[in-house]
Design a protein around this motif. Structure first.
Motif, PDB file in Angstrom:
ATOM      1  N   GLU A 170       0.975  -1.335   0.056  1.00  0.00           N
ATOM      2  CA  GLU A 170       0.111  -0.091   0.137  1.00  0.00           C
ATOM      3  C   GLU A 170       0.853   1.301   0.097  1.00  0.00           C
ATOM      4  O   GLU A 170       0.588   2.221  -0.894  1.00  0.00           O
ATOM      5  N   ALA A 171       1.733   1.100   0.764  1.00  0.00           N
ATOM      6  CA  ALA A 171       2.715   2.360   0.906  1.00  0.00           C
ATOM      7  C   ALA A 171       3.667   2.590  -0.580  1.00  0.00           C
ATOM      8  O   ALA A 171       3.836   3.749  -1.000  1.00  0.00           O
ATOM      9  N   ALA A 172       3.998   1.610  -1.091  1.00  0.00           N
ATOM     10  CA  ALA A 172       4.634   1.465  -2.476  1.00  0.00           C
ATOM     11  C   ALA A 172       3.749   2.130  -3.626  1.00  0.00           C
ATOM     12  O   ALA A 172       3.949   2.901  -4.328  1.00  0.00           O
ATOM     13  N   ARG A 173       2.338   1.631  -3.322  1.00  0.00           N
ATOM     14  CA  ARG A 173       1.325   2.235  -4.361  1.00  0.00           C
ATOM     15  C   ARG A 173       1.407   3.750  -4.216  1.00  0.00           C
ATOM     16  O   ARG A 173       1.076   4.501  -5.131  1.00  0.00           O
ATOM     17  N   MET A 174       1.179   4.204  -2.869  1.00  0.00           N
ATOM     18  CA  MET A 174       1.355   5.631  -2.594  1.00  0.00           C
ATOM     19  C   MET A 174       2.395   6.206  -3.426  1.00  0.00           C
ATOM     20  O   MET A 174       2.337   7.532  -3.993  1.00  0.00           O
ATOM     21  N   GLY A 175       3.527   5.653  -2.749  1.00  0.00           N
ATOM     22  CA  GLY A 175       4.690   6.342  -3.585  1.00  0.00           C
ATOM     23  C   GLY A 175       4.677   6.322  -4.942  1.00  0.00           C
ATOM     24  O   GLY A 175       5.275   7.553  -5.274  1.00  0.00           O
ATOM     25  N   MET A 176       4.414   5.490  -5.640  1.00  0.00           N
ATOM     26  CA  MET A 176       4.276   5.392  -6.923  1.00  0.00           C
ATOM     27  C   MET A 176       3.419   6.674  -7.566  1.00  0.00           C
ATOM     28  O   MET A 176       3.793   7.319  -8.622  1.00  0.00           O
ATOM     29  N   LEU A 177       2.245   6.507  -6.971  1.00  0.00           N
ATOM     30  CA  LEU A 177       1.296   7.804  -7.497  1.00  0.00           C
ATOM     31  C   LEU A 177       2.065   9.220  -7.275  1.00  0.00           C
ATOM     32  O   LEU A 177       2.067  10.130  -8.459  1.00  0.00           O
ATOM     33  N   LEU A 178       2.489   9.362  -6.164  1.00  0.00           N
ATOM     34  CA  LEU A 178       3.242  10.543  -5.896  1.00  0.00           C
ATOM     35  C   LEU A 178       4.357  10.764  -6.798  1.00  0.00           C
ATOM     36  O   LEU A 178       4.984  11.980  -7.304  1.00  0.00           O
ATOM     37  N   LEU A 179       5.210   9.901  -7.235  1.00  0.00           N
ATOM     38  CA  LEU A 179       6.537   9.996  -8.026  1.00  0.00           C
ATOM     39  C   LEU A 179       5.979  10.229  -9.379  1.00  0.00           C
ATOM     40  O   LEU A 179       6.602  11.162  -9.997  1.00  0.00           O
ATOM     41  N   VAL A 180       5.184   9.542  -9.893  1.00  0.00           N
ATOM     42  CA  VAL A 180       4.522   9.765 -11.427  1.00  0.00           C
ATOM     43  C   VAL A 180       3.844  10.951 -11.697  1.00  0.00           C
ATOM     44  O   VAL A 180       4.341  11.849 -12.361  1.00  0.00           O
ATOM     45  N   ALA A 181       2.849  11.281 -10.733  1.00  0.00           N
ATOM     46  CA  ALA A 181       2.188  12.483 -10.953  1.00  0.00           C
ATOM     47  C   ALA A 181       2.757  13.736 -10.469  1.00  0.00           C
ATOM     48  O   ALA A 181       2.726  14.668 -11.172  1.00  0.00           O
ATOM     49  N   GLY A 182       4.002  13.662  -9.577  1.00  0.00           N
ATOM     50  CA  GLY A 182       4.939  14.864  -9.117  1.00  0.00           C
ATOM     51  C   GLY A 182       5.976  15.189 -10.087  1.00  0.00           C
ATOM     52  O   GLY A 182       6.229  16.292  -9.950  1.00  0.00           O
ATOM     53  N   HIS A 183       6.116  14.370 -11.140  1.00  0.00           N
ATOM     54  CA  HIS A 183       7.059  14.851 -12.237  1.00  0.00           C
ATOM     55  C   HIS A 183       6.292  15.158 -13.551  1.00  0.00           C
ATOM     56  O   HIS A 183       6.717  15.937 -14.261  1.00  0.00           O
ATOM     57  N   GLU A 184       5.518  13.929 -13.639  1.00  0.00           N
ATOM     58  CA  GLU A 184       4.850  14.188 -15.272  1.00  0.00           C
ATOM     59  C   GLU A 184       4.145  15.605 -15.451  1.00  0.00           C
ATOM     60  O   GLU A 184       4.242  15.961 -16.628  1.00  0.00           O
ATOM     61  N   THR A 185       3.044  15.566 -14.640  1.00  0.00           N
ATOM     62  CA  THR A 185       2.313  16.857 -14.721  1.00  0.00           C
ATOM     63  C   THR A 185       2.748  18.132 -15.104  1.00  0.00           C
ATOM     64  O   THR A 185       2.618  18.759 -16.015  1.00  0.00           O
ATOM     65  N   THR A 186       3.631  18.445 -14.021  1.00  0.00           N
ATOM     66  CA  THR A 186       4.540  19.606 -14.109  1.00  0.00           C
ATOM     67  C   THR A 186       5.389  19.697 -15.164  1.00  0.00           C
ATOM     68  O   THR A 186       5.418  20.710 -15.777  1.00  0.00           O
ATOM     69  N   ALA A 187       6.071  18.792 -15.492  1.00  0.00           N
ATOM     70  CA  ALA A 187       6.820  18.724 -16.761  1.00  0.00           C
ATOM     71  C   ALA A 187       6.366  19.089 -17.940  1.00  0.00           C
ATOM     72  O   ALA A 187       6.613  20.004 -18.945  1.00  0.00           O
ATOM     73  N   ASN A 188       5.061  18.525 -18.115  1.00  0.00           N
ATOM     74  CA  ASN A 188       4.162  18.949 -19.376  1.00  0.00           C
ATOM     75  C   ASN A 188       3.840  20.449 -19.447  1.00  0.00           C
ATOM     76  O   ASN A 188       3.918  21.073 -20.361  1.00  0.00           O
ATOM     77  N   MET A 189       3.476  20.663 -18.214  1.00  0.00           N
ATOM     78  CA  MET A 189       3.094  22.150 -17.991  1.00  0.00           C
ATOM     79  C   MET A 189       4.196  23.106 -18.268  1.00  0.00           C
ATOM     80  O   MET A 189       4.092  24.318 -18.873  1.00  0.00           O
ATOM     81  N   ILE A 190       5.251  22.757 -17.742  1.00  0.00           N
ATOM     82  CA  ILE A 190       6.614  23.465 -18.051  1.00  0.00           C
ATOM     83  C   ILE A 190       6.873  23.736 -19.693  1.00  0.00           C
ATOM     84  O   ILE A 190       7.014  24.781 -20.053  1.00  0.00           O
TER      85      ILE A 190
END
Length: 401
Positions: free
Chosen positions: A226-246
């Motif tokens: 469960e913690a790994a799933r939470m970490g995966m969400l934060l890692l993926v969403a935390g770089h992909e969305t902002t990178a695309n906005m930049i």
């Protein structure tokens, strides 16, 4: 009502920043319409601002991907999310319980304290860009590394592993990814984060994964998975969305030189912050719709959404709703765009929005000031846009100066 519109729709050639014309057409006709999805289902599409906010805050509307009628984006996403669902596709109380575990690091005061570090990362990458060859790919050299380094520092993920997690994140976010490819990429990321959590349990640091390991896994409140799933969400969403906005935001500003000049020449942080809100409204990179399913019959805008019917909420048209935003197809960084729904609305709105805002404020407030002659190195029609992505952006952005 008979469904006649296939969804998602392609954007018009030569208009890469605007929603698909067919979506604007149905928005002009009615707030809600039936659409066809890949699996033959016919959920409701919501295209206007008022109805979108009302439904996203309605307790009769569910985010639970496992409920019958939920309009999944693809077969691959259905398999992956049912195998490793996160709190973003859960309802309360589970959603609220899990979300609260990671709210503190993304609080506004905590994120503001990160601004000097984000500024340092931004300046270092611009230094490297200026020292390197021309033309350069702004995505690879700048847009992707900035949020990747920031989220790695926050989570406690080694940035040296960025090629690995960026590659697998990209697989997960492509619409055409098969169920097998998506499941394999997801497993690689989950295994990686599970191993990291093991290291954090043995030797914790001052980072989000360490906090999850010590405060949640060690106490039995969460399993390692469960913690790994939470970490995966934060890692993926935390770089992909902002990178695309930049990257996409940089390109949009280059295509609007008057707006770019006003942003480049200001020393007012309020104008920079306002420009970020306008860019979020104007671009709305989550362009596959927020997905929900009705738990009960809902009367709205002269229609009845029946219990068990799917709902797709199109933020890119809600943010271009002329009833809310004057001249909505114009990019205007002086506009008060704070009412936008680029981060969603209601209890499921984006957890990481304070961090995204600070990152974008630093980037947009620094890049053009430090490289005032920045410009496209190729014609606009040569730039590969992410029409096939769950998150919209560009795969490459060749620039020179």
């Amino acid at each position: 009502m008979t469904a006649s519109l296939e969804y998602p729709q392609a954007r018009a050639q030569g208009c890469p920043f605007d929603p698909a014309p067919a979506l604007r057409d149905v928005q002009a006709e009615a707030p809600l319409t039936r659409i066809h999805l890949w699996d033959g289902s016919t959920p409701w599409l919501v295209t206007r601002y008022q109805e979108m906010r009302a439904l996203l805050s309605d307790p009769r509307v569910s985010s639970d991907i496992n409920r019958d009628g939920y309009p999944v984006q693809s077969a691959a996403i259905a398999v992956r999310r049912r195998d490793a669902s996160s709190f973003i596709v859960m309802d309360d109380p589970d959603h609220a319980r899990l979300r609260r575990m990671i709210t503190a690091p993304f609080a506004i005061k905590r994120v503001e304290a990160m601004r000097p570090a984000i500024q340092r990362i931004t300046d270092e990458l611009i230094d490297d860009l200026l020292a390197g060859p021309k033309p350069a790919d702004l995505v690879k050299a700048f847009a992707l590394p900035v949020p990747s380094r920031v989220i790695c520092d926050l989570l406690g993920v080694p940035y040296d592993d960025h090629d690995f997690f960026q590659r697998n994140s990209s697989i997960l976010l492509k619409r055409g990814t098969s169920a097998e490819e998506g499941a394999a990429a997801q497993k690689r990321l989950l295994d990686y984060l599970d191993e990291l959590l093991g290291h954090k349990l043995a030797d914790p640091g001052e980072d989000v994964l360490s906090d999850l390991a010590v405060q949640r896994v060690r106490t039995g409140e969460l399993s390692r998975n469960e913690a790994a799933r939470m970490g995966m969400l934060l890692l993926v969403a935390g770089h992909e969305t902002t990178a695309n906005m930049i990257a996409l935001g940089t390109l949009a500003l280059l295509e609007h030189p008057d707006q770019l000049a006003a942003l480049r020449e200001t020393d007012d942080p309020r104008l920079v912050a306002g420009a970020v809100e306008e860019m979020l409204r104007y671009l709305t990179i989550t362009h596959s719709g927020r997905r929900r399913v009705a738990l009960a019959d809902i009367e709205i805008a002269g229609q009845t959404i029946r219990a068990g019917e799917g709902i797709v909420l199109a933020g890119e048209t809600a943010n271009r709703d002329p009833a809310v935003f004057a001249d909505p197809d114009q990019l205007d960084i002086h506009r008060d765009a704070r009412r936008h729904v680029a981060f969603g609305f209601g209890v499921h709105q984006c957890l990481g929005q304070p961090l995204a805002r600070v990152e974008l404020q630093v980037v947009y407030g620094t890049l053009f000031r430090r490289i005032p002659t920045l410009r496209r190195a190729v014609d606009l029609d040569e730039i590969p846009f992410k029409h096939d992505g769950q998150v919209y952006g560009v795969y490459e952005l060749p620039v020179t100066w």
